[in-house]
Design a protein around this motif. Structure first.
Motif, PDB file in Angstrom:
ATOM      1  N   ASN A 151       8.696  10.582  38.987  1.00  0.00           N
ATOM      2  CA  ASN A 151       7.616   9.516  38.662  1.00  0.00           C
ATOM      3  C   ASN A 151       6.470  10.015  39.754  1.00  0.00           C
ATOM      4  O   ASN A 151       5.237   9.486  39.079  1.00  0.00           O
ATOM      5  N   HIS A 157       1.592   7.895  34.504  1.00  0.00           N
ATOM      6  CA  HIS A 157       2.229   6.555  34.287  1.00  0.00           C
ATOM      7  C   HIS A 157       1.611   5.137  34.751  1.00  0.00           C
ATOM      8  O   HIS A 157       1.936   4.119  34.309  1.00  0.00           O
ATOM      9  N   HIS A 162       1.671   0.364  35.573  1.00  0.00           N
ATOM     10  CA  HIS A 162       1.096  -0.245  36.740  1.00  0.00           C
ATOM     11  C   HIS A 162      -0.372  -1.029  36.505  1.00  0.00           C
ATOM     12  O   HIS A 162      -1.238  -1.169  37.318  1.00  0.00           O
ATOM     13  N   ASP A 290       8.138   0.934  38.961  1.00  0.00           N
ATOM     14  CA  ASP A 290       8.793   2.187  39.213  1.00  0.00           C
ATOM     15  C   ASP A 290      10.268   2.189  38.940  1.00  0.00           C
ATOM     16  O   ASP A 290      11.005   2.858  38.121  1.00  0.00           O
TER      17      ASP A 290
HETATM   18 FE   LIG Z   1       4.777   4.511  39.916  1.00  0.00          FE
END
Ligand SMILES: [Fe+2]
Ligand code: FES
Length: 338
Positions: A151, A157, A162, A290
């Motif tokens: 991650n 991502h 986010h 996450d």
């Molecule tokens: Fe993250």
């Protein structure tokens, strides 16, 4: 399978006191406590008699007394008292783990104590340096620690997961450079002239676009540090920009669970209490997203009938390099043991 000859964060120093604390690290039970003189101690959390957790016992001076039949161990793990029996069997001892406190964290060595060298503790000075201001915490995560390392090494991502804090369109589209050797992985991403994401706008009053950059450093067995910066676009004006480090210790509790110790330390507006709160809230929210994702991945990966096949893309270069480093260390330890 975990690397054992390495320093892991066992906890925040402030968590360790005169009440025994149970914490499993790399699959092994550990009890943490502090001596009357204030020294932090880590012992195997498994009584030598019938394997009761010592953390369910109590401290007697600097020793810990098992809560089942009272066998008592000193802070080196040697049995010093055996109720109803004068002769103490030779085997009546528990393992003692090297433990060093540094940067507000307690670092434990789960492998061969003879190889524990405190000089090898990563230099996370941002956690307690007067020119840096950290906020931090711990998150318990029901996923394998490497899903969290993946991650952090693929921050594309941020754009999708986010959006309300640190994600903007630029992160996923930016070109990424990855460097790796046998000991470390570094990822760089530059995002010139992009819109500041929400948390950046809260932290600094950017009037227009920003030049944003990230450098992510992985070091084994489980550390990822993000050097994040942003300046008003077209300037090098860091005095009116953002610079912080995100320090992530992804400490495996078991194959399927992780203690996520984190801190974000900023290099500006050190005395701004309100900003502490904004950062703390923003980061907890972001990491919550996450965790939600890695726990969902874990469920799908861990089911017995799961097909392990998955597609690899360019952005996976760094996570793959990090996995290689750790697998090699695990293999080396296995062959040394054999
Ligand atoms: Fe993250
Ligand atoms: S299990 Fe600890 S004294 Fe018996």
């Amino acid at each position: 399978m975990f690397v054992k000859n390495a320093w892991y964060v066992a906890g925040w120093s402030h968590e360790i006191g005169r009440t025994p604390l149970e914490r499993w690290i790399t699959g092994d039970p550990v009890v943490l406590y502090r001596t009357e003189g204030g020294r932090a101690v880590a012992l195997e959390d498994r009584c030598a008699h019938r394997l009761a957790p010592l953390s369910m016992g109590k401290l007697v001076g600097d020793a810990i007394q098992c809560g089942y039949h009272g066998m008592t161990f000193d802070c080196d793990g040697n049995c010093v008292r055996l109720p109803g029996q004068a002769a103490i069997p030779k085997a009546a001892k528990v393992r003692k783990y090297p433990l060093v406190e540094r940067f507000g964290w307690a670092w434990i060595w789960m492998g061969d104590p003879a190889r524990a060298d405190a000089a090898a503790i990563p230099n996370f000075f941002w956690l307690d340096h007067p020119e840096w201001k950290p906020v931090g915490g711990t998150i318990y995560c029901k996923s394998n620690y490497f899903l969290l390392i993946d991650n952090l090494l693929d921050l594309s991502h941020e754009t999708f997961l986010h959006g309300s804090t640190i994600g903007n369109a630029a992160v996923a589209e930016a070109a990424v450079e990855t460097e790796a050797d046998d000991t470390a992985v570094r990822v760089r991403r530059r995002m010139p002239n992009c819109a500041p994401p929400p948390l950046f706008r809260k932290a600094r009053n950017f009037a227009g676009n920003i030049d944003r950059s990230q450098v992510i450093d992985f070091s084994p067995p489980c550390y990822a540090v993000v050097d994040a910066r942003a300046v008003p676009a077209g300037t090098n004006d860091i005095d009116n920009g953002i610079e912080w480090r995100v320090i992530n210790a992804l400490v495996p509790e078991s194959e399927g669970t992780t203690h996520y110790f984190w801190a974000v330390s900023r290099h500006f507006a050190l005395d701004n209490r309100e900003l502490d709160e904004i950062m703390q809230k923003g980061v907890v929210h972001t990491f919550g997203e996450d965790i939600m994702m890695t726990e969902a991945q874990q469920k799908r990966m861990a089911r017995p009938s799961a097909d392990p096949k998955h597609v690899t893309i360019k952005a996976d270069a760094a996570p793959i390099a990090a996995r290689k480093i750790v697998s090699r260390l695990v293999q080396n330890e296995a062959s040394a043991a054999a």
